[in-house]
Design an enzyme around this catalytic site. Sequence first.
Site, PDB file in Angstrom:
ATOM      1  N   GLY A  46      -3.307   0.307 115.586  1.00  0.00           N
ATOM      2  CA  GLY A  46      -3.361   1.553 114.837  1.00  0.00           C
ATOM      3  C   GLY A  46      -3.373   1.251 113.346  1.00  0.00           C
ATOM      4  N   GLN A  51      -2.296   2.736 104.505  1.00  0.00           N
ATOM      5  CA  GLN A  51      -2.205   1.279 104.648  1.00  0.00           C
ATOM      6  C   GLN A  51      -3.390   0.550 104.007  1.00  0.00           C
ATOM      7  OE1 GLN A  51      -1.265   1.646 109.108  1.00  0.00           O
ATOM      8  NE2 GLN A  51      -0.099  -0.147 108.470  1.00  0.00           N
ATOM      9  N   CYS A 100       4.315  -3.209 112.557  1.00  0.00           N
ATOM     10  CA  CYS A 100       3.425  -2.485 111.650  1.00  0.00           C
ATOM     11  C   CYS A 100       2.686  -3.499 110.789  1.00  0.00           C
ATOM     12  CB  CYS A 100       4.264  -1.549 110.771  1.00  0.00           C
ATOM     13  SG  CYS A 100       3.279  -0.617 109.582  1.00  0.00           S
ATOM     14  N   LEU A 101       1.390  -3.294 110.604  1.00  0.00           N
ATOM     15  CA  LEU A 101       0.600  -4.236 109.813  1.00  0.00           C
ATOM     16  C   LEU A 101       1.063  -4.267 108.357  1.00  0.00           C
ATOM     17  CD1 LEU A 101      -2.974  -3.567 111.244  1.00  0.00           C
ATOM     18  CD2 LEU A 101      -1.391  -5.411 111.841  1.00  0.00           C
ATOM     19  N   HIS A 142       3.783   6.924 115.226  1.00  0.00           N
ATOM     20  CA  HIS A 142       3.932   5.862 114.218  1.00  0.00           C
ATOM     21  C   HIS A 142       2.876   6.036 113.113  1.00  0.00           C
ATOM     22  CE1 HIS A 142       4.548   1.462 113.035  1.00  0.00           C
ATOM     23  NE2 HIS A 142       3.450   1.808 112.391  1.00  0.00           N
ATOM     24  N   GLU A 143       1.623   6.228 113.526  1.00  0.00           N
ATOM     25  CA  GLU A 143       0.549   6.358 112.536  1.00  0.00           C
ATOM     26  C   GLU A 143       0.696   7.659 111.743  1.00  0.00           C
ATOM     27  OE1 GLU A 143      -0.990   3.781 111.906  1.00  0.00           O
ATOM     28  OE2 GLU A 143      -0.395   2.744 113.726  1.00  0.00           O
ATOM     29  N   HIS A 146       3.004   7.500 108.856  1.00  0.00           N
ATOM     30  CA  HIS A 146       2.447   6.899 107.635  1.00  0.00           C
ATOM     31  C   HIS A 146       1.895   7.970 106.698  1.00  0.00           C
ATOM     32  CE1 HIS A 146       2.771   2.591 108.129  1.00  0.00           C
ATOM     33  NE2 HIS A 146       2.233   2.613 109.338  1.00  0.00           N
TER      34      HIS A 146
HETATM   35 NI    NI Z   1       2.375   1.062 110.764  1.00  0.00          NI
END
Ligand code: NI
Length: 185
Positions: A46, A51, A100-101, A142-143, A146
Amino acid sequence: MILPIYIYGHPVLRKIAKDIDPETYLNLQELIDNMYETMYNADGVGLAAPQIGLDDRIFVVDLKPLADDEHPEFKNFKKVFINADITEKTGETELVEEGCLSIPGIHEKVPREDRIRIKYLDENLQPHDEEYTGYMARVIQHEYDHLDGVMFVDRISPMRKRMIKSKLANMEKGKVSCSYRVRTV
Ligand code: NI
């Protein structure tokens, strides 16, 4: 095009993202392609616009890497969520590990509701109103977080947060190592 991924500590990750106007938004398809390419390059499932440094309400998800005999439905779960609105969160609260990236190297258990209802536009600007459960509901939440400037470490227990405090402090200072290109503060 692979874009750098913004790392914990960068202010754009704490902004409230704005709805996009799909009629006037320039190069929406190019943005979507770039988001997928950036996500795949970093082995993520995701990615949300903040991000990659944009305060726009859009995120992409592709659960294919997680598909197995138990979850064959993940194989075709590749979706773009534009101007999404989670209208219901119900069901049991479950504690499942997330990463998370934007927070490389940290994985912690996060409590989230098991069932959600979400309205959104897809990449063709078609409206949807759908329910998701289990891991799909988790990744979407989660996304979606953000877009509201929330990161998964905000939702973990105070004790676990103390355990990772120094790692997060390093990221805020720009000290981070991972396999993909990043942008720090
Ligand atoms: Ni994330």
